[in-house]
Design a protein around this motif. Structure first.
Motif, short mmCIF file in Angstrom:
data_model
loop_
_atom_site.label_atom_id
_atom_site.label_comp_id
_atom_site.label_asym_id
_atom_site.label_seq_id
_atom_site.Cartn_x
_atom_site.Cartn_y
_atom_site.Cartn_z
N ALA A 189 0.83 -1.21 0.00
CA ALA A 189 0.00 0.00 0.00
C ALA A 189 0.87 1.26 0.00
O ALA A 189 0.51 2.26 -0.62
CB ALA A 189 -0.93 -0.01 1.21
N ALA A 190 2.01 1.20 0.69
CA ALA A 190 2.89 2.37 0.77
C ALA A 190 3.76 2.52 -0.46
O ALA A 190 4.33 3.59 -0.70
CB ALA A 190 3.77 2.28 2.01
N ALA A 191 3.87 1.46 -1.25
CA ALA A 191 4.78 1.49 -2.41
C ALA A 191 4.19 2.27 -3.57
O ALA A 191 3.00 2.15 -3.88
CB ALA A 191 5.08 0.06 -2.86
N ASP A 192 5.04 3.04 -4.21
CA ASP A 192 4.68 3.72 -5.45
C ASP A 192 5.19 2.91 -6.64
O ASP A 192 4.66 2.99 -7.73
CB ASP A 192 5.29 5.12 -5.45
CG ASP A 192 4.74 5.99 -6.56
OD1 ASP A 192 3.51 6.02 -6.74
OD2 ASP A 192 5.55 6.65 -7.24
N ALA A 193 6.27 2.14 -6.40
CA ALA A 193 6.87 1.30 -7.44
C ALA A 193 7.72 0.24 -6.77
O ALA A 193 8.17 0.40 -5.64
CB ALA A 193 7.72 2.14 -8.40
N ILE A 213 1.14 -2.06 -10.40
CA ILE A 213 2.16 -1.16 -9.89
C ILE A 213 3.34 -1.06 -10.87
O ILE A 213 3.63 -2.00 -11.61
CB ILE A 213 2.65 -1.65 -8.50
CG1 ILE A 213 3.43 -0.56 -7.79
CG2 ILE A 213 3.47 -2.93 -8.62
CD1 ILE A 213 3.71 -0.87 -6.33
N ASP A 214 4.00 0.10 -10.91
CA ASP A 214 5.21 0.25 -11.73
C ASP A 214 6.32 -0.61 -11.16
O ASP A 214 6.49 -0.72 -9.94
CB ASP A 214 5.66 1.71 -11.75
CG ASP A 214 4.74 2.59 -12.58
OD1 ASP A 214 4.06 2.07 -13.48
OD2 ASP A 214 4.71 3.81 -12.32
N LYS A 215 7.10 -1.20 -12.06
CA LYS A 215 8.19 -2.08 -11.67
C LYS A 215 9.45 -1.70 -12.43
O LYS A 215 9.42 -1.58 -13.65
CB LYS A 215 7.82 -3.55 -11.95
CG LYS A 215 6.66 -4.05 -11.09
CD LYS A 215 6.02 -5.30 -11.64
CE LYS A 215 5.04 -5.05 -12.77
NZ LYS A 215 3.73 -4.56 -12.33
N TRP A 259 6.33 -7.96 -18.45
CA TRP A 259 5.27 -7.87 -17.46
C TRP A 259 4.74 -6.45 -17.41
O TRP A 259 5.50 -5.48 -17.48
CB TRP A 259 5.82 -8.30 -16.11
CG TRP A 259 4.83 -8.41 -14.99
CD1 TRP A 259 3.48 -8.45 -15.06
CD2 TRP A 259 5.17 -8.50 -13.59
NE1 TRP A 259 2.93 -8.56 -13.81
CE2 TRP A 259 3.95 -8.59 -12.88
CE3 TRP A 259 6.37 -8.51 -12.89
CZ2 TRP A 259 3.89 -8.70 -11.50
CZ3 TRP A 259 6.32 -8.61 -11.51
CH2 TRP A 259 5.10 -8.71 -10.83
N GLN A 260 3.45 -6.33 -17.33
CA GLN A 260 2.75 -5.04 -17.32
C GLN A 260 3.44 -4.02 -16.42
O GLN A 260 3.79 -4.31 -15.28
CB GLN A 260 1.31 -5.29 -16.83
CG GLN A 260 0.44 -4.09 -16.66
CD GLN A 260 -0.92 -4.47 -16.07
OE1 GLN A 260 -1.25 -5.62 -15.90
NE2 GLN A 260 -1.71 -3.46 -15.76
N ASN A 261 3.63 -2.81 -16.94
CA ASN A 261 4.19 -1.68 -16.20
C ASN A 261 5.62 -1.91 -15.70
O ASN A 261 6.01 -1.38 -14.66
CB ASN A 261 3.28 -1.30 -15.02
CG ASN A 261 1.91 -0.84 -15.47
OD1 ASN A 261 1.77 -0.22 -16.51
ND2 ASN A 261 0.89 -1.16 -14.70
#
Length: 198
Positions: free
Chosen positions: A52-56, A87-89, A101-103
């Motif tokens: 939840a806290a992760a942006d990427a 989520i961005d990776k 893989w997506q994003n």
């Protein structure tokens, strides 16, 4: 400025190798893969909070390949499927030519420099799951702002460890939670970060 958070499942003796499955990582004859599975329901809230806290996410090649082989086809009923796929990776690899893989975005060249630049951008936390070798690079370059260490009540006696030989480093305990099964969720900051010497 974004924080780089290293989030790891560990044993009491610091082993991080292959928590999820018997064949996840058998390098150096490791025979204890999947040691974390009996505790997974107990640590679900900690994983959910970290996501939840992760942006990427920032992932090494091995962890990326494990995740990318599972999450795109995972059931939507699983609690983390939508989040892991959307989520961005950022993927660090010297051998991959592309990431499908997506994003996902491939980090090429100087990974430490690239992640240092990502940290300067606006946004939420950059979170590293697994990715033991990549984490060593981040620690060596003083890029880690926070460690979320989910410590399980077992000793394996063998396996790759998060903290290996290197310079002594002080830590400041920021938060601690325990579960009924004896898993301890510890959040630390490197002491020098807290003192402002970044």
């Amino acid at each position: 400025m974004r924080k780089l958070v290293v989030s790891e499942f560990l044993t009491l003796d610091g082993v991080m190798q292959a928590p999820g499955a018997p064949d996840e990582d058998t390098e150096d004859g490791f025979e204890h893969g999947g040691w974390q599975v009996p505790y997974f329901d107990d640590v679900d809230p900690a994983v959910a909070d970290g996501l939840a806290a992760a942006d990427a996410l920032v992932l090494g090649r091995k962890t990326y390949e494990i995740f990318a082989s599972y999450w795109p086809a995972a059931s939507e009923d699983e609690p983390f499927t939508e989040r892991m796929n959307s989520i961005d990776k950022y993927v660090a690899s010297r051998t991959l030519d592309a990431v499908d893989w997506q994003n996902s975005t491939l980090l090429e060249g100087d990974v430490a420099g690239g992640v240092a630049e990502l940290k300067q951008e606006p946004g939420g936390d950059l979170v590293v799951f697994g990715s033991g070798e990549l984490v060593q690079t981040f620690m060596a370059n003083d890029l880690v702002d926070e460690y979320q260490l989910i410590v399980h009540p077992l000793v394996l006696g063998t396996g790759k460890r998060l903290f290996r030989e290197g310079e002594p480093t002080g830590m400041k305990l920021v938060e601690m939670k325990t579960t009924d099964s004896g898993v301890v969720d510890l959040t630390y900051e490197p002491a020098e970060k807290e003192e402002g010497n970044q």
